[in-house]
Design an enzyme around this catalytic site. Structure first.
Site, PDB file in Angstrom:
ATOM      1  CB  SER A  98       2.548  -0.305   6.226  1.00 17.43           C
ATOM      2  OG  SER A  98       2.352  -1.645   5.755  1.00 17.43           O
ATOM      3  CE1 TYR A 106      -1.906   0.539   3.625  1.00 16.81           C
ATOM      4  CE2 TYR A 106      -0.186  -0.924   3.418  1.00 16.81           C
ATOM      5  CZ  TYR A 106      -1.187  -0.168   4.142  1.00 16.81           C
ATOM      6  OH  TYR A 106      -1.295  -0.551   5.642  1.00 16.81           O
TER       7      TYR A 106
END
Length: 345
Positions: free
Chosen positions: A142, A167
């Site tokens: 990501s 995350y």
């Protein structure tokens, strides 16, 4: 090739499965169909690929009614025993791991979901690859790994040791875990740092989806950091094209150490290489709908970043990646799908 696609009821996974089936690959898709967002959208994606909702049961293979080369299994990545059996039973050529607990803000509310899916689940993927001669593992990282990096565009050469959300930390962990398995066992692995993917069948928790729903309902929209943000919005078809190039071209280890590593390991940014200001993005949505939204200006949210901007030159140079969809085209396509799917007049 026989390819395992995890997260195949998800936004990117669904589009990838369709594209791979169209070119003749045999696909096994898995997804736990969790309730992080509306499961009806996930089931609708599956039904679009010929998987009937009423036939789905945990760890029971279902064959598509429209393409016999597609098998779907409802399965959780963290289920070690059944993941082990899956790899042993199907003997995949390649794996594309897109399943993950997504969302930056939700990782603050429910950290355990991220550890179970993104750490434990990814370890099960790596073990499956290790013991079953997988020729290529592609996995979702990501853009959030860049944290509060000030230098733009973000380069894979930049330091990413300071994540600002759990995350992001789990995605950075995936890259480290993958390198370890590439080094120890010679498994070719490629991490893809995705930059704000959008388009038809997208995730309802994403900003463009929330903006569209609110504007059509005549409700105000929340604009974080008073709109002083930008994102490298990347259209789903451009993303899928890039993923397939990576699936088809596993990395090769170096004879001499490069960046202290000889492993068959690579990390790429995959984005549009053209950040768009948040207010400009909202204006594009408003233009597609033909309606101006009332805006509630909000402060910056914990875990958020000011800008994302992908340097994709490696992917362009090595694999010929070329994103080409403009924001206007992409939002236009999304809006057509949204109106049809949600039966808006």
């Amino acid at each position: 090739m026989k390819i395992l696609v995890t997260g195949s009821a998800g936004f990117i996974g669904f589009h990838l499965v369709k594209k791979l089936l169209n070119r003749g690959n045999e696909i096994v898709g898995i997804d736990n169909i969790n309730a992080y967002y509306d499961v009806n959208l996930k089931y609708s994606r599956l039904e679009d690929t010929g998987i009937k909702r009423e036939e789905i049961a945990y760890n029971m293979p279902v064959t598509s009614h429209t393409n016999e080369k597609y098998t779907f299994i409802k399965l959780d990545l963290s289920d070690r025993a059944n993941m082990t059996a899956l790899f042993a039973n199907y003997q995949f050529d390649a794996v594309c791991n897109l399943a993950a607990q997504a969302g930056v803000r939700y990782s603050i509310e429910n950290p355990n979901a991220y550890i179970d899916s993104n750490i434990v689940g990814f370890a099960n993927i790596l073990e499956g690859c290790r013991h079953n001669n997988i020729k290529n593992l592609v996995y979702a990282s990501s853009s959030s790994v860049y944290g509060l990096n000030k230098k733009v565009p973000f380069s894979t050469e930049d330091n990413v040791d300071h994540p600002i959300s759990l995350y992001a930390a789990t995605k950075k962990s995936n890259e480290l875990m993958a390198h370890t398995y590439s080094h120890l066992y010679g498994i070719p692995t490629t991490g893809l740092r995705f930059f704000t993917v959008y388009g038809p069948w997208g995730r309802p928790d994403m900003a463009y989806f929330l903006f569209t729903k609110a504007i059509l309902s005549g409700k105000p929209i929340k604009v974080f950091n008073e709109g002083n943000m930008s994102r490298d919005f990347t259209y789903i078809a451009d993303i899928v094209e890039g993923i397939i190039k990576v699936i088809d071209n596993p990395p090769v280890g170096a004879e001499k150490a490069t960046s202290l590593s000889t492993a068959p390991y690579k990390v790429y940014n995959i984005g549009n290489n053209a950040p768009v200001n948040l207010l400009e993005f909202i204006e594009t949505i408003e233009g597609a709908i033909g309606q101006v939204a009332e805006k509630i200006m909000m402060p910056m949210q914990p875990g958020d970043v000011y800008t994302t901007y992908a340097d994709v030159q490696d992917l362009v140079n090595n694999l010929g990646y070329q994103p080409k969809t403009t924001i206007q085209e992409g939002i236009g396509d999304f809006m057509k799908w949204y109106m049809k799917f949600y039966k808006q007049d």
